[in-house]
Write a protein that holds these residues in place. Structure first.
Motif, PDB file in Angstrom:
ATOM      1  N   GLY A 403     -70.419  18.069   8.596  1.00  0.00           N
ATOM      2  CA  GLY A 403     -70.050  19.066   9.217  1.00  0.00           C
ATOM      3  C   GLY A 403     -68.394  19.140   9.428  1.00  0.00           C
ATOM      4  O   GLY A 403     -67.878  19.943   9.914  1.00  0.00           O
ATOM      5  N   VAL A 404     -67.769  17.852   8.999  1.00  0.00           N
ATOM      6  CA  VAL A 404     -66.228  17.902   9.291  1.00  0.00           C
ATOM      7  C   VAL A 404     -65.547  19.097   8.433  1.00  0.00           C
ATOM      8  O   VAL A 404     -64.759  19.209   8.993  1.00  0.00           O
ATOM      9  N   LEU A 405     -66.276  19.250   7.550  1.00  0.00           N
ATOM     10  CA  LEU A 405     -65.729  20.512   6.456  1.00  0.00           C
ATOM     11  C   LEU A 405     -66.286  21.504   6.722  1.00  0.00           C
ATOM     12  O   LEU A 405     -67.567  21.735   6.869  1.00  0.00           O
ATOM     13  N   PRO A 406     -65.694  22.813   6.753  1.00  0.00           N
ATOM     14  CA  PRO A 406     -64.280  22.937   6.696  1.00  0.00           C
ATOM     15  C   PRO A 406     -63.391  22.633   7.720  1.00  0.00           C
ATOM     16  O   PRO A 406     -63.772  22.564   8.822  1.00  0.00           O
ATOM     17  N   LEU A 407     -62.061  22.137   7.415  1.00  0.00           N
ATOM     18  CA  LEU A 407     -61.184  21.727   8.426  1.00  0.00           C
ATOM     19  C   LEU A 407     -60.915  22.909   9.391  1.00  0.00           C
ATOM     20  O   LEU A 407     -60.343  22.681  10.378  1.00  0.00           O
ATOM     21  N   GLY A 408     -60.711  23.919   8.893  1.00  0.00           N
ATOM     22  CA  GLY A 408     -60.317  25.262   9.575  1.00  0.00           C
ATOM     23  C   GLY A 408     -58.683  25.175   9.441  1.00  0.00           C
ATOM     24  O   GLY A 408     -58.064  24.184   8.910  1.00  0.00           O
ATOM     25  N   PRO A 409     -57.925  25.872  10.684  1.00  0.00           N
ATOM     26  CA  PRO A 409     -56.473  26.014  10.370  1.00  0.00           C
ATOM     27  C   PRO A 409     -56.011  24.704  10.864  1.00  0.00           C
ATOM     28  O   PRO A 409     -54.367  24.488  10.700  1.00  0.00           O
ATOM     29  N   CYS A 410     -56.419  23.616  11.526  1.00  0.00           N
ATOM     30  CA  CYS A 410     -56.072  22.395  12.025  1.00  0.00           C
ATOM     31  C   CYS A 410     -54.805  22.647  12.874  1.00  0.00           C
ATOM     32  O   CYS A 410     -53.940  21.649  12.824  1.00  0.00           O
ATOM     33  N   GLU A 411     -54.499  23.726  13.713  1.00  0.00           N
ATOM     34  CA  GLU A 411     -53.431  23.955  14.359  1.00  0.00           C
ATOM     35  C   GLU A 411     -53.191  22.758  15.482  1.00  0.00           C
ATOM     36  O   GLU A 411     -54.035  22.630  16.139  1.00  0.00           O
ATOM     37  N   GLY A 412     -52.252  22.104  15.503  1.00  0.00           N
ATOM     38  CA  GLY A 412     -51.863  20.791  16.352  1.00  0.00           C
ATOM     39  C   GLY A 412     -52.564  19.745  15.966  1.00  0.00           C
ATOM     40  O   GLY A 412     -52.496  18.634  16.743  1.00  0.00           O
ATOM     41  N   ARG A 413     -53.591  19.706  14.983  1.00  0.00           N
ATOM     42  CA  ARG A 413     -54.329  18.270  14.655  1.00  0.00           C
ATOM     43  C   ARG A 413     -53.395  17.327  13.924  1.00  0.00           C
ATOM     44  O   ARG A 413     -52.757  17.901  13.064  1.00  0.00           O
ATOM     45  N   ARG A 414     -53.784  16.088  13.928  1.00  0.00           N
ATOM     46  CA  ARG A 414     -52.977  15.165  13.338  1.00  0.00           C
ATOM     47  C   ARG A 414     -53.981  14.863  12.116  1.00  0.00           C
ATOM     48  O   ARG A 414     -55.156  14.405  12.096  1.00  0.00           O
ATOM     49  N   LEU A 415     -53.279  14.770  10.850  1.00  0.00           N
ATOM     50  CA  LEU A 415     -54.146  14.478   9.748  1.00  0.00           C
ATOM     51  C   LEU A 415     -53.485  13.158   9.010  1.00  0.00           C
ATOM     52  O   LEU A 415     -51.973  13.355   8.753  1.00  0.00           O
ATOM     53  N   ALA A 416     -53.914  12.525   8.802  1.00  0.00           N
ATOM     54  CA  ALA A 416     -53.601  11.321   7.593  1.00  0.00           C
ATOM     55  C   ALA A 416     -53.976  11.693   6.384  1.00  0.00           C
ATOM     56  O   ALA A 416     -55.206  11.578   6.098  1.00  0.00           O
TER      57      ALA A 416
END
Length: 773
Positions: A403-416
């Motif tokens: 369920g983690v995908l899709p990530l969506g727009p990820c506004e303000g989220r931190r991705l490594a």
């Protein structure tokens, strides 16, 4: 077609046939032999090896005019040997063709060939996804469109023949050339391969089928190793894609396999090169030698006492043209003819095939079809990039997802975004792309095409996200010093994306590719440890695999929040993967090869008989971690109303159908898979085999009725007496989401006597799609 036009075409054909006869009657032996070889110029002789043992087989550099004084059969890789400006190089080629026309006694232009497996292997040309990605797409129409674009670029440059497609069926994923193969299923290889042939040849370029036959079944997955396959396995599994490409798609050329089958090298085997290919299938094109394979009969296989003997054996077996140059078919073959060791009639047999092909291309006309140099050349135009994008998007396989995908727009989220392939452009390309095949020998030369890395593509796709990156480890260097830093970044992020996989190369210079075989199907280097360290932080982790083969990653499939598989997806591949992760693209790829469960597991194909599965007779379960045909979507599909013939004659087709509905809330593509299982037969049969498929795009709530007409040929096998037959009895037909995921099944009774296959029956399933309101 009006009768006047038909007469004109007939007259042209007769005029060309007459020209061939006249030339053959006039040619000296040396002029004949010159038409049976190529010339390979401007080879990097220090470290530019791109063919097996090229350094030892290639002689001194020659001048074109000196080599071609008696004429010339082929020009080898004029564009694909070193980085040259396409427009300039087309001028050089045009000048050489004019020289052949004006300065040689008979004035016969040369045929020009290039590699074109993932696009024309030339500098600045579009690089498309590798063949396993074609298989993952289950989209022959798109592959045909890609091949037509490749062919158009080749003809623009004056190229007549492409050395593709590869129709080897995947048998052992340790083999480095898996990345050049479509699938482990011969029916899918046949349908996708035939589509490529049709597309390339629609542009006026001859397709060359590789590698006829058995090459992929090498012992222990080693390149150019002996093949120990029984005659039934060769006939029922390995030959089928070639038969379809020859008889249904009309392929114009075939290239022999380097391999030996049960002790007989294919390059010297008249059974395959003449009896099967020409007498049974009616092939009338040219058989060209894989590079140096004629001489290899002496130097590698030791079935010829010298190169002259090798030339005699290859010519007798049915190899018409020696590539890439004239190691065996010039002086050695001349000596053999003069001494009476081989008859000149066999030279004439090969020559006739070569000249007929040149005639069909217009090269023997009074005003030959010589291509003028192009003033400007764009080998990576918008239409080509669009096809590359579509194929890359359709080929991404979502293996697991909690369920983690899709990530969506990820506004303000931190991705490594970490891993050795996260910011590595070479991770997009297979070994037969110009970028990987040639450019490593020319350091400092730019790729010549725009291709963002996955890190760059994610930053463009998710502009509102805060993305940090660390390499963590190399692909295969075993360096663990950066793992802790990658885990630290992941621990402080909302989501981690770990990008792992292969580095394609040649002859040991990569982890995948020709001559880059694997002893184990464990991910190379310390990559698994990197992924495990990131997962252990507790941050939801998406693993992206960019590989040339399937690897054994059962722990990652179990523990990661999602796993995405992309087979070297080409120049548009990073954007395609990024859009799948964001949700802009709904994943629709399906596995064209089973993903192994154990890194040291036995070679596996889903096409195994009952005894090849798990059972009490062995403690080893060969079942894969994920099966052929598997792939997830961001929507769901429902099946209903399966129908199938209750009975059918053993020699007739079987008809069945099913309704598929998009039961989710977004548009998506389903790959409808139809399998057959012979319940009882006189020889052991696979527990399931693909006999049809359809890729269907559906809007939410939309339904389609999919019909299949399965020909008898797909149910046939080689019986105990060596005849290809369909036996009466019970066959199970089933629709499945993957090999073990059966949706619904029906038994069909085949009636009447045993039906012997004549070769004239249809070989491919007819599929119909009717959308329902």
């Amino acid at each position: 077609m009006p009768a006047r036009v038909e007469q004109s075409a007939s007259e042209l054909e007769e005029r060309r046939a007459r020209r061939v006869r006249e030339l053959m009657a006039e040619m000296t032996l040396d002029e004949k032999l010159a038409q049976l070889v190529g010339v390979w110029l401007n080879v990097n002789r220090d470290e530019g090896v791109v063919a097996p043992l090229q350094d030892s087989m290639q002689g001194e550099e020659v001048e074109f005019e000196a080599f071609a004084g008696d004429g010339l059969g082929q020009v080898t890789r004029h564009y694909g040997t070193r980085p040259v400006e396409p427009a300039w190089a087309s001028g050089v080629l045009a000048a050489r063709q004019r020289w052949l026309r004006r300065e040689t006694r008979l004035g016969i232009p040369a045929l020009v060939h290039e590699e074109c497996l993932t696009g024309l292997a030339a500098w600045r040309a579009t690089v498309y996804p590798v063949p396993p990605a074609w298989g993952a797409s289950f989209d022959p129409a798109l592959v045909e469109r890609m091949a037509a674009r490749i062919g158009a670029d080749m003809r623009l440059l004056g190229v007549h023949q492409g050395l593709a497609p590869v129709l080897d069926v995947i048998r052992d994923q340790r083999w480095g050339r898996v990345e050049e193969c479509v699938s482990e299923d011969p029916y899918e290889v046949a349908t996708i391969g035939a589509a490529y042939v049709r597309g390339l040849q629609s542009a006026g370029v001859i397709a060359t089928l590789k590698h006829f036959v058995g090459y992929s079944n090498s012992r222990a997955g080693r390149n150019l190793a002996p093949v120990h396959a029984g005659a039934r396995e060769v006939a029922d599994t390995l030959l089928f894609p070639f038969e379809v490409a020859v008889r249904d798609a009309g392929a114009g050329s075939v290239m022999n396999s380097y391999a030996e089958i049960d002790g007989v090298p294919v390059a010297a085997d008249a059974h395959y090169l003449t009896k099967v290919l020409r007498e049974e299938w009616g092939f009338d094109g040219t058989v060209v030698a894989d590079y140096f394979s004629v001489a290899f009969l002496h130097t590698l296989h030791a079935v010829a006492e010298d190169v002259e003997d090798a030339a005699v054996q290859a010519l007798t077996a049915g190899i018409d043209v020696e590539l890439p140059t004239g190691v065996a078919y010039l002086e050695p073959l001349r000596n053999a003819v003069v001494s009476g060791r081989v008859g000149e009639d066999l030279v004439d047999r090969a020559l006739l095939r070569v000249l007929r092909q040149k005639a069909r291309l217009g090269l023997l006309d009074d005003e030959p079809a010589l291509d003028e140099p192009a003033e400007t050349v764009d080998l990576d135009g918008p239409e080509s990039r669009e096809v590359a994008r579509l194929l890359a998007e359709e080929s991404v396989v979502l293996l697991t997802n909690d369920g983690v995908l899709p990530l969506g727009p990820c506004e303000g989220r931190r991705l490594a975004v970490v891993g050795p392939n996260a910011d590595e452009v070479a991770a997009l390309f297979g070994c037969y792309s110009f970028v990987q095949h040639v450019l490593p020998h020319f350091p400092g030369v730019e790729a010549g095409i725009a291709a963002p890395t996955l890190l760059e593509a994610l930053r463009a796709e998710l502009p509102g996200a805060v993305i940090e990156t660390a390499r963590g480890t190399g692909v295969d260097d075993g360096d663990r010093s950066g793992i802790a830093e990658a885990a630290r970044l992941a621990a402080g992020s909302d989501v981690a994306v770990v990008v792992l996989g292969d580095r394609s190369g040649l002859f040991g210079r990569g982890t995948s590719g020709e001559g880059c075989d694997a002893e184990s199907l464990e991910l190379p280097g310390a990559q698994r440890e990197l992924a495990e360290a990131v997962i252990a932080t507790g941050t939801p982790t998406v693993v992206v695999l960019m590989t040339g083969r399937g690897y054994a990653v059962p722990g990652l499939l179990r523990d990661a929040a999602a796993v995405v598989q992309a087979f070297f997806p080409g120049e548009e591949g990073a954007g395609a993967i990024a859009r799948v992760l964001s949700g802009a693209v709904n994943p629709s790829g399906r596995l064209p090869m089973s993903l192994p469960r154990a890194s040291a597991g036995q070679p596996y194909s889903y096409l195994h008989p009952k005894l090849g599965g798990a059972g009490s007779v062995s403690n080893i379960d060969p079942a894969p971690a994920l099966p052929f045909g598997h792939g997830l979507s961001y929507t769901t599909f429902a099946y209903a109303d399966m129908t199938a013939d209750g009975e059918a004659p053993a020699g007739g087709p079987i008809r069945c159908s099913v309704t598929v509905r998009n039961a989710g809330d977004r548009r998506g593509a389903e790959v409808v898979q139809l399998y057959a299982a012979d319940r009882v037969a006189s020889v052991t049969r696979p527990v399931a085999q693909l006999v049809g498929y359809a890729r269907v795009e559906l809007d939410p709530g939309e339904r389609a009725r999919i019909g299949f007409e399965v020909p008898a040929r797909l149910l046939a096998f080689t019986g105990r007496d060596g005849r290809r037959v369909v036996e009466p009895g019970t066959v199970g037909l089933s629709f499945r989401r993957s090999v073990p995921d059966v949706i619904e099944e029906r038994d069909v009774t085949l009636t009447g006597p045993v039906h012997e296959i004549t070769g004239e029956e249809p070989r491919l399933t007819v599929v119909t799609v009717e959308r329902e309101v």
